[in-house]
Design an enzyme around this catalytic site. Structure first.
Site, PDB file in Angstrom:
ATOM      1  CG  HIS A  70     -29.117 -28.133  46.828  1.00 53.88           C
ATOM      2  ND1 HIS A  70     -28.467 -29.328  47.022  1.00 53.88           N
ATOM      3  CD2 HIS A  70     -29.186 -27.540  48.040  1.00 53.88           C
ATOM      4  CE1 HIS A  70     -28.169 -29.464  48.299  1.00 53.88           C
ATOM      5  NE2 HIS A  70     -28.585 -28.378  48.945  1.00 53.88           N
ATOM      6  CG  HIS A 128     -22.914 -22.562  50.160  1.00 56.30           C
ATOM      7  ND1 HIS A 128     -23.760 -22.047  51.137  1.00 56.30           N
ATOM      8  CD2 HIS A 128     -22.777 -23.887  50.438  1.00 56.30           C
ATOM      9  CE1 HIS A 128     -24.084 -23.025  51.977  1.00 56.30           C
ATOM     10  NE2 HIS A 128     -23.514 -24.150  51.575  1.00 56.30           N
TER      11      HIS A 128
HETATM   12  P1  ATP Z   1     -25.696 -35.486  54.505  1.00 52.98           P
HETATM   13  O1  ATP Z   1     -26.106 -34.674  55.703  1.00 52.98           O
HETATM   14  O2  ATP Z   1     -26.467 -36.766  54.376  1.00 52.98           O
HETATM   15  O3  ATP Z   1     -24.233 -35.666  54.378  1.00 52.98           O
HETATM   16  P2  ATP Z   1     -26.602 -33.189  53.029  1.00 52.98           P
HETATM   17  O4  ATP Z   1     -25.984 -32.294  54.065  1.00 52.98           O
HETATM   18  O5  ATP Z   1     -26.423 -32.823  51.599  1.00 52.98           O
HETATM   19  O6  ATP Z   1     -26.112 -34.675  53.181  1.00 52.98           O
HETATM   20  P3  ATP Z   1     -29.008 -32.655  54.424  1.00 52.98           P
HETATM   21  O7  ATP Z   1     -28.268 -32.727  55.731  1.00 52.98           O
HETATM   22  O8  ATP Z   1     -30.359 -33.245  54.331  1.00 52.98           O
HETATM   23  O9  ATP Z   1     -28.169 -33.301  53.291  1.00 52.98           O
HETATM   24  O10 ATP Z   1     -29.080 -31.107  54.048  1.00 52.98           O
HETATM   25  C1  ATP Z   1     -29.819 -30.632  52.950  1.00 52.98           C
HETATM   26  C2  ATP Z   1     -29.333 -29.229  52.622  1.00 52.98           C
HETATM   27  O11 ATP Z   1     -29.554 -28.368  53.746  1.00 52.98           O
HETATM   28  C3  ATP Z   1     -27.842 -29.132  52.328  1.00 52.98           C
HETATM   29  O12 ATP Z   1     -27.661 -28.085  51.392  1.00 52.98           O
HETATM   30  C4  ATP Z   1     -27.244 -28.740  53.654  1.00 52.98           C
HETATM   31  O13 ATP Z   1     -26.055 -28.002  53.489  1.00 52.98           O
HETATM   32  C5  ATP Z   1     -28.325 -27.857  54.239  1.00 52.98           C
HETATM   33  N1  ATP Z   1     -28.336 -27.951  55.696  1.00 52.98           N
HETATM   34  C6  ATP Z   1     -28.279 -29.065  56.437  1.00 52.98           C
HETATM   35  N2  ATP Z   1     -28.354 -28.810  57.752  1.00 52.98           N
HETATM   36  C7  ATP Z   1     -28.461 -27.460  57.862  1.00 52.98           C
HETATM   37  C8  ATP Z   1     -28.599 -26.558  58.954  1.00 52.98           C
HETATM   38  N3  ATP Z   1     -28.627 -26.966  60.218  1.00 52.98           N
HETATM   39  N4  ATP Z   1     -28.685 -25.238  58.670  1.00 52.98           N
HETATM   40  C9  ATP Z   1     -28.666 -24.802  57.404  1.00 52.98           C
HETATM   41  N5  ATP Z   1     -28.557 -25.594  56.333  1.00 52.98           N
HETATM   42  C10 ATP Z   1     -28.447 -26.914  56.538  1.00 52.98           C
END
Ligand code: ATP
Ligand code: MG
Length: 180
Positions: free
Chosen positions: A50, A132
């Site tokens: 995504h 990205h």
């Molecule tokens: P995990 O954290 O369990 O390793 P993940 O990063 O894919 O997996 P999430 O942390 O729930 O899952 O994030 C969901 C999406 O939001 C991902 O695309 C992640 O890159 C983005 N994301 C997470 N934290 C932030 C943030 N603080 N600011 C911007 N984007 C974020």
């Protein structure tokens, strides 16, 4: 003893995203496999791919109505997003696939959504948005290989719930908004 029926969670980890159609997802996963051969790390599963538009994090379930109202205000036309550029971020060891040219509609979509969220009091990311798709985690990176371009027809955006699982996050698309 009182019995408690299974209930909806009172908070959800949420984000808005572009979610690929099947053909785009297949193409992105092929790029992930290609990049994995060069850079190693953990290849993201096809069902996780995504582009994050706005990250909300843990959100009380009773704010869902306000979130939906924010997304309802967005009026952006559908567009094609051409992904053609692999990238690597050293600070989080992520290998990703992005666009050398960001279409104006994509910028408009991200700006309109984040502006509505900010007005409604949700925390928004102050950093400039870099569209990205995360393809690799805990990757070593290296020389950037040429990647076949992927044409992503963007016709809608979605609200997603993220849940932690043993093999990485699981995502559930909760709702969709069509673009004009
Ligand atoms: P995990 O954290 O369990 O390793 P993940 O990063 O894919 O997996 P999430 O942390 O729930 O899952 O994030 C969901 C999406 O939001 C991902 O695309 C992640 O890159 C983005 N994301 C997470 N934290 C932030 C943030 N603080 N600011 C911007 N984007 C974020
Ligand atoms: Mg994360």
């Amino acid at each position: 003893m009182t019995e408690t029926a299974p209930s909806a969670p009172d908070s959800l980890r949420l984000f808005f995203a572009l979610w690929p159609d099947d053909a785009t997802r297949d193409a992105l996963y092929r790029t992930g496999t290609w990049l994995h051969q060069h850079w190693g790390g953990r290849l993201m599963r096809a069902d996780t791919l995504h582009i994050t538009l706005a990250f909300l994090g843990s959100t009380p379930a009773d704010q869902m109505g306000t979130l939906v109202a924010c997304a309802d205000t967005v009026q952006t036309d559908a567009f094609d997003l051409i992904l053609d550029q692999a990238g690597y971020w050293r600070h989080n060891r992520i290998g990703w696939f992005g666009a050398s040219q960001t279409p104006p509609q994509h910028i408009d979509l991200v700006s309109a959504l984040n502006a509505a969220l900010q007005v409604a009091g949700f925390p928004v990311d102050a950093r400039p948005h870099v569209p990205h798709v995360t393809l690799l985690r805990k990757s070593a990176g290296g020389e950037v290989p040429a990647c076949e371009r992927v044409n992503w027809p963007v016709n809608d955006f979605v609200l997603v719930a993220s849940r932690t699982a043993s093999d990485g996050a699981r995502y559930e698309v909760l709702r969709r908004w069509p673009l004009g």
